[in-house]
Scaffold this motif. Structure first.
Motif, short mmCIF file in Angstrom:
data_model
loop_
_atom_site.label_atom_id
_atom_site.label_comp_id
_atom_site.label_asym_id
_atom_site.label_seq_id
_atom_site.Cartn_x
_atom_site.Cartn_y
_atom_site.Cartn_z
N ASN A 26 0.85 -1.19 0.00
CA ASN A 26 0.00 0.00 0.00
C ASN A 26 0.89 1.24 0.00
OD1 ASN A 26 -1.60 2.24 0.87
ND2 ASN A 26 -3.11 0.81 1.68
N LYS A 27 0.76 2.08 -1.01
CA LYS A 27 1.65 3.24 -1.11
C LYS A 27 1.52 4.17 0.08
CE LYS A 27 -1.13 6.37 -3.92
NZ LYS A 27 -1.17 7.14 -5.15
N LEU A 28 0.34 4.22 0.72
CA LEU A 28 0.18 5.12 1.86
C LEU A 28 0.95 4.63 3.09
CD1 LEU A 28 -3.59 6.03 1.54
CD2 LEU A 28 -1.59 7.38 0.86
N LEU A 29 1.36 3.38 3.08
CA LEU A 29 2.15 2.83 4.18
C LEU A 29 3.63 2.71 3.83
CD1 LEU A 29 -0.35 0.07 5.33
CD2 LEU A 29 -0.04 2.38 6.28
N ALA A 30 3.99 3.08 2.59
CA ALA A 30 5.39 3.03 2.16
C ALA A 30 6.22 4.02 2.99
CB ALA A 30 5.50 3.36 0.68
N PRO A 31 7.45 3.65 3.36
CA PRO A 31 8.26 4.54 4.20
C PRO A 31 8.85 5.71 3.41
CG PRO A 31 9.46 2.52 3.70
CD PRO A 31 8.09 2.36 3.11
N TYR A 32 8.74 6.88 4.00
CA TYR A 32 9.33 8.11 3.47
C TYR A 32 9.98 8.84 4.64
CZ TYR A 32 7.03 7.81 -1.07
OH TYR A 32 6.64 7.42 -2.33
N ALA A 33 11.01 9.60 4.36
CA ALA A 33 11.70 10.34 5.42
C ALA A 33 10.92 11.60 5.79
CB ALA A 33 13.10 10.72 4.96
N ASP A 34 10.79 11.83 7.09
CA ASP A 34 10.18 13.08 7.56
C ASP A 34 11.26 14.16 7.61
OD1 ASP A 34 11.65 12.67 9.90
OD2 ASP A 34 9.90 12.12 11.10
N ALA A 35 10.93 15.34 8.13
CA ALA A 35 11.87 16.46 8.16
C ALA A 35 13.13 16.14 8.97
CB ALA A 35 11.18 17.70 8.73
N PRO A 41 5.48 6.11 7.62
CA PRO A 41 4.55 5.86 6.51
C PRO A 41 4.17 7.18 5.82
CG PRO A 41 3.85 4.70 8.49
CD PRO A 41 4.97 5.62 8.90
N LEU A 42 4.06 7.13 4.51
CA LEU A 42 3.68 8.31 3.74
C LEU A 42 2.44 8.98 4.31
CD1 LEU A 42 4.01 10.06 1.14
CD2 LEU A 42 2.56 8.38 -0.01
N ALA A 44 1.36 9.03 7.34
CA ALA A 44 1.66 9.72 8.60
C ALA A 44 2.19 11.12 8.33
CB ALA A 44 2.65 8.90 9.43
N LEU A 45 2.99 11.27 7.27
CA LEU A 45 3.51 12.60 6.92
C LEU A 45 2.37 13.52 6.50
CD1 LEU A 45 6.68 11.54 4.88
CD2 LEU A 45 6.50 12.04 7.33
N THR A 46 1.46 13.00 5.68
CA THR A 46 0.30 13.79 5.25
C THR A 46 -0.56 14.17 6.44
OG1 THR A 46 0.25 12.61 3.12
CG2 THR A 46 -1.75 13.78 3.76
N LEU A 47 -0.86 13.20 7.29
CA LEU A 47 -1.72 13.46 8.45
C LEU A 47 -1.08 14.44 9.43
CD1 LEU A 47 -2.96 9.81 8.99
CD2 LEU A 47 -4.44 11.77 8.49
N ALA A 48 0.22 14.36 9.62
CA ALA A 48 0.89 15.26 10.55
C ALA A 48 0.73 16.71 10.11
CB ALA A 48 2.38 14.90 10.67
N GLN A 49 0.89 16.98 8.83
CA GLN A 49 0.74 18.35 8.33
C GLN A 49 -0.71 18.81 8.40
OE1 GLN A 49 3.05 20.68 7.54
NE2 GLN A 49 4.52 19.17 8.29
N ALA A 50 -1.63 17.94 8.01
CA ALA A 50 -3.05 18.29 8.05
C ALA A 50 -3.48 18.57 9.49
CB ALA A 50 -3.89 17.18 7.43
N PRO A 108 -5.80 14.44 -2.07
CA PRO A 108 -5.43 13.02 -1.99
C PRO A 108 -4.52 12.80 -0.78
CG PRO A 108 -5.10 13.87 -4.21
CD PRO A 108 -5.34 15.05 -3.32
N ALA A 109 -4.63 11.65 -0.15
CA ALA A 109 -3.86 11.37 1.06
C ALA A 109 -2.39 11.08 0.79
CB ALA A 109 -4.50 10.20 1.82
N ASP A 110 -1.99 10.97 -0.48
CA ASP A 110 -0.58 10.71 -0.78
C ASP A 110 0.21 11.99 -1.04
OD1 ASP A 110 -1.62 11.38 -3.27
OD2 ASP A 110 -0.64 9.71 -4.32
N MET A 111 -0.38 13.13 -0.72
CA MET A 111 0.31 14.41 -0.96
C MET A 111 0.94 14.90 0.35
SD MET A 111 -1.99 16.22 -3.87
CE MET A 111 -0.63 17.28 -4.33
N ALA A 112 1.99 14.20 0.76
CA ALA A 112 2.66 14.47 2.03
C ALA A 112 3.47 15.76 2.02
CB ALA A 112 3.57 13.29 2.38
N TRP A 113 3.58 16.39 0.87
CA TRP A 113 4.38 17.60 0.76
C TRP A 113 3.56 18.86 0.91
CZ3 TRP A 113 4.54 13.13 -1.92
CH2 TRP A 113 5.65 12.31 -1.68
N LEU A 114 2.27 18.71 1.17
CA LEU A 114 1.44 19.85 1.55
C LEU A 114 1.75 20.20 3.00
CD1 LEU A 114 -2.05 18.82 0.09
CD2 LEU A 114 -0.45 20.51 -0.83
N SER A 115 1.83 21.48 3.29
CA SER A 115 2.12 21.90 4.66
C SER A 115 0.85 22.37 5.37
CB SER A 115 3.14 23.04 4.64
OG SER A 115 2.53 24.22 4.13
#
Length: 191
Positions: A26-35, A41-42, A44-50, A108-115
């Motif tokens: 699942n791409k939403l659970l794929a690991p990505y680096a935070d700041a 999980p991708l 989690a980055l989206t949810l943290a900013q939202a 979309p929930a995969d847009m983790a680069w929105l602040s």
């Protein structure tokens, strides 16, 4: 009490483009680096900013997505479960579930680069029920896309994979300057 504007995150897709490009799981659970460089999980980055925006948060996902639901709830999001046929179905279900809101910021929930500031910028532009707003980057339409209360009926009956594009009206739509993150999603696996 004034009804709030809220963020509606769409997480009920099947990730077919991601998988077709070689992504696994699942791409939403794929690991990505935070700041801080920590792998998360991708979603989690989206949810943290939202969540950092302070706006109410609602997520639409598939019934079999327990890990997605758990993550959403960790960030205080309410959840709608839906066997979605596309973004139109997801938007309609999410808007119906948040009928008390006075406006919706859809992304979309995969847009983790929105602040958090991106969400707040669009929210600030929704000054009346007819208002619409979206972020842009180099003349490319981005997210989130904001709709005032007047679009409840139209958003509530969307179907399929068309999204809400047909509801955007040039006379009401404010195009706001953004950054590259407002158009970046995770449809392709990381290199």
């Amino acid at each position: 009490m004034v009804d709030p504007l809220g963020i509606l995150l769409l997480a009920a897709g099947k990730g077919q483009r991601f998988k077709a490009a070689g992504g696994v799981g699942n791409k939403l659970l794929a690991p990505y680096a935070d700041a801080a460089g920590q792998q998360r999980p991708l979603l989690a980055l989206t949810l943290a900013q939202a969540a950092a925006s302070g706006l109410p948060l609602h997520l639409v996902t598939r019934p079999q997505s327990e890990a997605i639901v758990d993550l959403a709830q960790q960030f205080g999001a309410t959840v709608t479960l839906l066997e979605s046929g596309g973004s139109g179905d997801s938007i309609a279900a999410g808007v119906q579930a948040t009928a008390n809101w006075r406006g919706w910021l859809v992304a979309p929930a995969d847009m983790a680069w929105l602040s958090a500031d991106d969400y707040l910028k669009v929210a600030a532009a929704l000054v009346n029920d007819n208002a619409q707003a979206r972020l842009m980057w180099r003349d490319i339409p981005g997210h989130p896309v904001g709709f005032g209360r007047a679009y409840f009926a139209g958003l509530s009956v969307l179907r399929g994979d068309q999204g809400a594009r047909q509801l955007l009206l040039p006379q009401y739509l404010q195009l706001l300057p953004g950054h590259a993150g407002v158009i970046k999603d995770a449809d392709l696996p990381r290199p």
